[in-house]
Scaffold this active site. Structure first.
Site, PDB file in Angstrom:
ATOM      1  N   ASP A 256      63.967  19.637  59.965  1.00 20.09           N
ATOM      2  CA  ASP A 256      62.920  18.742  60.809  1.00 20.09           C
ATOM      3  C   ASP A 256      63.762  18.088  61.935  1.00 20.09           C
ATOM      4  OD1 ASP A 256      60.567  18.078  61.337  1.00 20.09           O
ATOM      5  OD2 ASP A 256      61.021  16.022  60.774  1.00 20.09           O
ATOM      6  N   GLU A 261      67.384  17.627  70.347  1.00 17.02           N
ATOM      7  CA  GLU A 261      65.914  17.827  70.420  1.00 17.02           C
ATOM      8  C   GLU A 261      65.478  17.813  71.724  1.00 17.02           C
ATOM      9  OE1 GLU A 261      64.416  15.201  67.351  1.00 17.02           O
ATOM     10  OE2 GLU A 261      65.762  15.899  65.967  1.00 17.02           O
ATOM     11  N   HIS A 280      60.911  17.921  64.299  1.00 19.19           N
ATOM     12  CA  HIS A 280      60.844  16.261  64.211  1.00 19.19           C
ATOM     13  C   HIS A 280      59.482  15.761  63.922  1.00 19.19           C
ATOM     14  CE1 HIS A 280      63.393  12.465  64.958  1.00 19.19           C
ATOM     15  NE2 HIS A 280      62.528  12.217  63.868  1.00 19.19           N
TER      16      HIS A 280
END
Ligand code: NAD
Length: 311
Positions: A256, A261, A280
């Protein structure tokens, strides 16, 4: 007027709590550092989630700030040391997302073990992948929990009660409650990695946990094991994990969180069939967002009262 900058979207009920306590609320959508530096002037309270980063430069630009609230858990986006040195309190709402992250963790275990995302992808591309989708049950398997705090313990309880899993855990501190509740066994990290069928990571990102799971550690895992990470991307050395997934040192992974990111479009993880990726979203449930927004707003209001900023 006491001002609060809410620099990442929090639940409307949280905003209401701040306003009805008499605070002036300014909102922004995860502004880049330069904008945050401008916006922070004249602000007494700042609320963020895992973004935007509250860097040294942001804190040093703050002329009136007395408190930073993190709606959720994990303060690795906040330079806590610099904040504390300037007398700025950092508050969190650590309980709010526990159940949501734990449930996502179990979801990733099932998605990898039963090849759910793999089947979904293949069916959409016109195939019927039944023959290539033989998985394994969670029932009765050994779960290795790295970091048996709030989320790790909740995952351990669900795994024990729902799937009769044997629970091993590694942490810097013993969790005797978890030992009593689910028979969890404290196990040194290397031993846990050797024994577990599923390894799940729930430590915070600190200098001590950065790349805690590296090439050497991945090589200790069973070839049939899967790794789940819903903590922070940098706890795992991504390049080592990609090697492990490509070369079959482990069977699969559910992730996740990532070192970078959003995950770039050309990222090697995207080409691997034995990995399930989420964006996430551990705390991305209605329930967790509501709890986090309400909890952090109440804590901020209480703090202003304590410091005499509000009656
Ligand atoms: P927690 O503080 O309750 O538990 C963390 C545990 O890790 C503690 O028991 C601590 O002793 C242990 N630990 C710390 N350093 C360690 C080390 N070096 N070695 C072994 N154990 C160590 O935190 P929590 O509420 O369970 O959350 C865990 C992490 O999950 C957070 O820090 C955050 O990074 C992550 N998180 C992710 C999401 C998401 O959206 N995916 C949401 C919430 C939290």
């Amino acid at each position: 007027m006491v001002r609060v900058l809410v620099a990442s979207r929090i639940h409307e009920k949280g905003i209401e709590i701040l306003r009805s306590a008499g605070l002036e609320v300014i909102t922004a959508e995860e502004p880049p550092e330069g904008e945050l530096i401008k916006a922070i002037r004249g602000v007494h309270g700042l609320i963020v989630r895992s973004k935007p980063p509250v860097t040294r430069r942001v804190i040093e630009a703050a002329d009136s700030l007395i408190v930073i609230g993190r709606a959720g858990v994990g303060v690795d986006n906040i330079d806590v040391e610099v904040a504390k040195a300037r007398g700025i309190e950092v508050l969190t709402s650590p309980e709010a997302s526990t159940q949501s992250v734990a449930e996502l963790t179990i979801g990733l275990m099932l998605a990898v073990a039963r090849k759910i995302a793999f089947c979904d992808r293949r069916i959409r591309s016109g195939e019927w992948p039944k023959k290539h989708a033989v998985g394994f049950e969670l029932y009765g398997k050994t779960l290795g929990v790295i970091g048996a705090g709030r989320i790790g313990s909740t995952v351990a309880r669900i795994a024990r009660l729902g799937f009769n899993m044997t629970v091993l855990y590694y942490d810097v501190a013993r969790n005797t409650r978890l030992e009593e509740e689910v028979g969890a066994k404290y196990t040194p990290l290397e031993e846990l990695l050797r024994q577990a069928d599923i390894v799940t990571i729930h430590v915070p990102l600190t200098e001590g946990t950065r790349h805690m799971i590296n090439e050497e550690k991945l090589k200790l895992m069973k070839k049939t094991a899967i790794l789940i990470n819903t903590s922070r991307g940098a706890v795992v050395d991504t390049n080592a994990l990609i090697k492990a997934l490509r070369e079959g040192w482990i069977a699969g992974a559910g992730l996740d969180v990532f070192e970078e990111e959003p995950l770039p479009l050309n990222h090697p993880l995207l080409g691997l069939e034995n990995v399930v990726l989420t964006a996430h979203i551990g705390a991305s449930t209605e329930e967790a967002q509501e709890r986090a927004g309400i909890d952090i707003a109440k804590k901020i209001v209480e703090y202003f009262k304590l410091k005499g900023y509000l009656k």
